[in-house]
Each structure stands twice: as structure tokens, then as C-alpha cells.
Design a protein around this motif. Structure first.
Motif, PDB file in Angstrom:
ATOM      1  N   GLY A   1       4.003   6.047  -3.716  1.00  0.00           N
ATOM      2  CA  GLY A   1       3.769   5.535  -5.052  1.00  0.00           C
ATOM      3  C   GLY A   1       4.029   4.055  -5.205  1.00  0.00           C
ATOM      4  O   GLY A   1       4.301   3.578  -6.303  1.00  0.00           O
ATOM      5  N   LEU A   2       3.941   3.287  -4.115  1.00  0.00           N
ATOM      6  CA  LEU A   2       4.247   1.863  -4.173  1.00  0.00           C
ATOM      7  C   LEU A   2       3.046   1.023  -3.744  1.00  0.00           C
ATOM      8  O   LEU A   2       3.161   0.112  -2.934  1.00  0.00           O
ATOM      9  N   ALA A   3       1.876   1.301  -4.286  1.00  0.00           N
ATOM     10  CA  ALA A   3       0.662   0.567  -3.919  1.00  0.00           C
ATOM     11  C   ALA A   3       0.817  -0.909  -4.270  1.00  0.00           C
ATOM     12  O   ALA A   3       1.322  -1.263  -5.331  1.00  0.00           O
ATOM     13  N   ASP A   4       0.369  -1.783  -3.383  1.00  0.00           N
ATOM     14  CA  ASP A   4       0.466  -3.229  -3.567  1.00  0.00           C
ATOM     15  C   ASP A   4      -0.944  -3.808  -3.635  1.00  0.00           C
ATOM     16  O   ASP A   4      -1.632  -3.884  -2.617  1.00  0.00           O
ATOM     17  N   PRO A   5      -1.409  -4.249  -4.800  1.00  0.00           N
ATOM     18  CA  PRO A   5      -2.775  -4.783  -4.939  1.00  0.00           C
ATOM     19  C   PRO A   5      -3.038  -5.964  -4.016  1.00  0.00           C
ATOM     20  O   PRO A   5      -4.141  -6.128  -3.509  1.00  0.00           O
ATOM     21  N   HIS A   6      -2.017  -6.803  -3.800  1.00  0.00           N
ATOM     22  CA  HIS A   6      -2.175  -7.960  -2.927  1.00  0.00           C
ATOM     23  C   HIS A   6      -2.510  -7.521  -1.504  1.00  0.00           C
ATOM     24  O   HIS A   6      -3.446  -8.038  -0.879  1.00  0.00           O
ATOM     25  N   LEU A   7      -1.774  -6.542  -1.007  1.00  0.00           N
ATOM     26  CA  LEU A   7      -2.036  -6.037   0.339  1.00  0.00           C
ATOM     27  C   LEU A   7      -3.376  -5.313   0.391  1.00  0.00           C
ATOM     28  O   LEU A   7      -4.106  -5.416   1.374  1.00  0.00           O
ATOM     29  N   ASN A   8      -3.683  -4.580  -0.658  1.00  0.00           N
ATOM     30  CA  ASN A   8      -4.966  -3.882  -0.690  1.00  0.00           C
ATOM     31  C   ASN A   8      -6.132  -4.858  -0.550  1.00  0.00           C
ATOM     32  O   ASN A   8      -7.103  -4.583   0.157  1.00  0.00           O
ATOM     33  N   ARG A   9      -6.038  -5.993  -1.236  1.00  0.00           N
ATOM     34  CA  ARG A   9      -7.109  -6.995  -1.116  1.00  0.00           C
ATOM     35  C   ARG A   9      -7.204  -7.537   0.296  1.00  0.00           C
ATOM     36  O   ARG A   9      -8.297  -7.784   0.805  1.00  0.00           O
ATOM     37  N   LYS A  10      -6.048  -7.749   0.928  1.00  0.00           N
ATOM     38  CA  LYS A  10      -6.051  -8.240   2.312  1.00  0.00           C
ATOM     39  C   LYS A  10      -6.714  -7.231   3.252  1.00  0.00           C
ATOM     40  O   LYS A  10      -7.522  -7.604   4.112  1.00  0.00           O
ATOM     41  N   PHE A  11      -6.377  -5.959   3.077  1.00  0.00           N
ATOM     42  CA  PHE A  11      -6.981  -4.934   3.920  1.00  0.00           C
ATOM     43  C   PHE A  11      -8.466  -4.782   3.600  1.00  0.00           C
ATOM     44  O   PHE A  11      -9.282  -4.554   4.491  1.00  0.00           O
ATOM     45  N   SER A  12      -8.800  -4.917   2.334  1.00  0.00           N
ATOM     46  CA  SER A  12     -10.213  -4.856   1.942  1.00  0.00           C
ATOM     47  C   SER A  12     -11.003  -5.935   2.660  1.00  0.00           C
ATOM     48  O   SER A  12     -12.098  -5.686   3.175  1.00  0.00           O
TER      49      SER A  12
END
Length: 243
Positions: free
Chosen positions: A111-122
Motif C-alpha cells: 500500500g505504499l505506491a510512489d508516483p515518482h517511481l512509477n513514472r521512472k519505471f513507466s
């Protein structure tokens, strides 16, 4: 007192880096590392300094040092993976990326999703998709584009890439479905209407294509791309427009 001094040096290094004063940033960071050889954040910023300078060997060593100090430093893993990919060490890039991706998934499951990291992985998935597409490996490209879109739903361009990939596979209905859904969800996103017009045009639906481009011009009268396509479509029997 020593920690205060090191924090002050790190702040100065970050300020210099943001101003693209890489030499000054490097001097501050080396000073920090001399005083504290385990300064993870200093090593990470120094690695970025090397990367921007194009000193990839030094950047790799610095990112590796970050991961020695903090094996869960996801930003360092992603950066190192990008460098390996750029220099052709694709297997190393893949292994590091998949390990970092696994760590992020575990975090998200807690439950600790990080939008910043998600964008990097995207972005990483998007780069991989572009590489697959360049070599005509459309199935793999679609897989990576869809991963990228899921991780960064605000990047609408990826969904246009998905539609183009479907078109290359001959799945026009899926391409239409993707672009129509995007247009309906984001009516002010003009690239979706441009792409939908091109898809209509490529399937011989000239009137529908012109309607999409005219809609763009009604919203943005100076839109050069829409204006060009409307002009070209008037001589449809002589002109072919590529999506």
C-alpha cells in the motif's frame, strides 16, 4: 556539528547541480565523501554528475557504490539500468531493472505506491517499447507500452503509441477503440484527434478524418498539423498520409 556541516555541503552540491554547475557540485560531493565514505546520497548525486558529463564508467562505479550502501535504492538501480542499456549491456540492464521492479511491486502490495517511481519505471518500459517497435517486434512493444501506460496514466502519448502498434499489426478495430476512448476521456487532447483522423484516412474514411481535423482547428485555429492534413485530404485520391 559534523552532520550539520555535511548536510550544508550536500545542499550546496544540489543547488550547484540544479544550476548545471557540475564542477562545483562535484567538488562539494567529493568533500562530503572524503569525510563520510558511506554518504549514500552524495554518491548518488555524484553518479548523476558523472552521467550528465558523459563519464559513464565513473557513473557506473558511483551507482554501484550507492547500491552497495543501499541495495534498495530504486533510483540508483533504474539509473544504472538505463546506462547499461545505452552502452549495449542489455542483459545487465534487464537484470537490474527487473530486480528494482520487483522491489517496487512489493512496496506497492504493502500500500505504499510512489508516483515518482512509477513514472521512472513507466519511462523505462516506454524506452524498451520504442526499441522493440524500431526492430518490428510489435507484440513485445505493445506489452511494454501497456505497462508504461498503466504506470503513468497521465502520459497520454503512450496510448497513441499503443494505437499505432495495433495498426501495424493490422488490428484497426483495436486502434480505433483505443483512440476513441482516449478522445472521449480527454476531449481537449488534440494529438488523439489528429491520430484518429489519420486512422480514419488510412481506412478510406475521408469525411470522418476531415471531421476530426476540423474539430481540432475549431479549437485551435492555428494548429499547423491539422491544417496541413485538411489541405492534403482535399486531394485524397492523389495523396497518402501515413499515421
Amino acid at each position: 556539528m559534523e552532520n550539520l556541516k555535511l548536510n550544508d555541503l550536500l545542499k550546496k552540491a544540489k543547488d550547484a547541480f540544479q544550476k548545471n554547475d557540475l564542477k562545483t557540485a562535484g567538488l562539494f560531493l567529493n568533500d562530503i565523501i572524503e569525510q563520510n565514505p558511506n554518504a549514500t546520497e552524495a554518491f548518488f548525486l555524484l553518479a548523476n554528475v558523472f552521467h550528465v558529463r558523459g563519464e559513464l564508467g565513473k557513473a557506473i562505479k558511483a551507482f554501484q557504490r550507492v547500491l552497495e550502501l543501499d541495495p534498495h535504492h530504486t533510483d540508483a538501480s533504474i539509473s544504472l539500468s538505463v546506462i547499461y542499456n545505452d552502452i549495449g549491456r542489455y542483459e545487465d540492464a534487464k537484470n537490474i531493472f527487473e530486480k528494482a521492479n520487483s522491489q517496487v511491486k512489493n512496496t506497492q502490495q504493502q500500500g505504499l505506491a510512489d508516483p515518482h517511481l512509477n513514472r521512472k519505471f513507466s519511462l523505462k518500459h516506454y524506452e524498451m517499447a520504442e526499441m522493440y517497435a524500431a526492430y518490428g517486434r510489435i507484440d513485445e512493444a505493445l506489452f511494454e507500452y501497456n505497462k508504461a501506460a498503466t504506470l503513468d496514466p497521465d502520459n497520454l502519448e503512450i496510448r497513441i503509441k499503443v494505437a499505432k502498434a495495433y495498426t501495424k499489426k493490422g488490428f484497426s478495430s483495436k486502434a480505433f477503440e483505443e483512440l476513441k476512448r482516449l478522445k472521449n476521456e480527454q476531449p481537449g487532447y488534440m494529438p488523439a484527434r489528429i491520430a484518429l483522423g489519420l486512422l480514419y484516412y488510412g481506412n478510406g474514411n475521408i469525411i470522418e478524418a476531415q471531421a476530426e481535423w476540423q474539430n481540432v482547428l475549431s479549437r485551435e485555429p492555428e494548429h499547423a498539423e491539422a491544417s496541413m492534413y485538411v489541405g492534403l485530404s482535399k486531394s485524397a485520391t492523389e495523396t497518402t498520409i501515413q499515421m
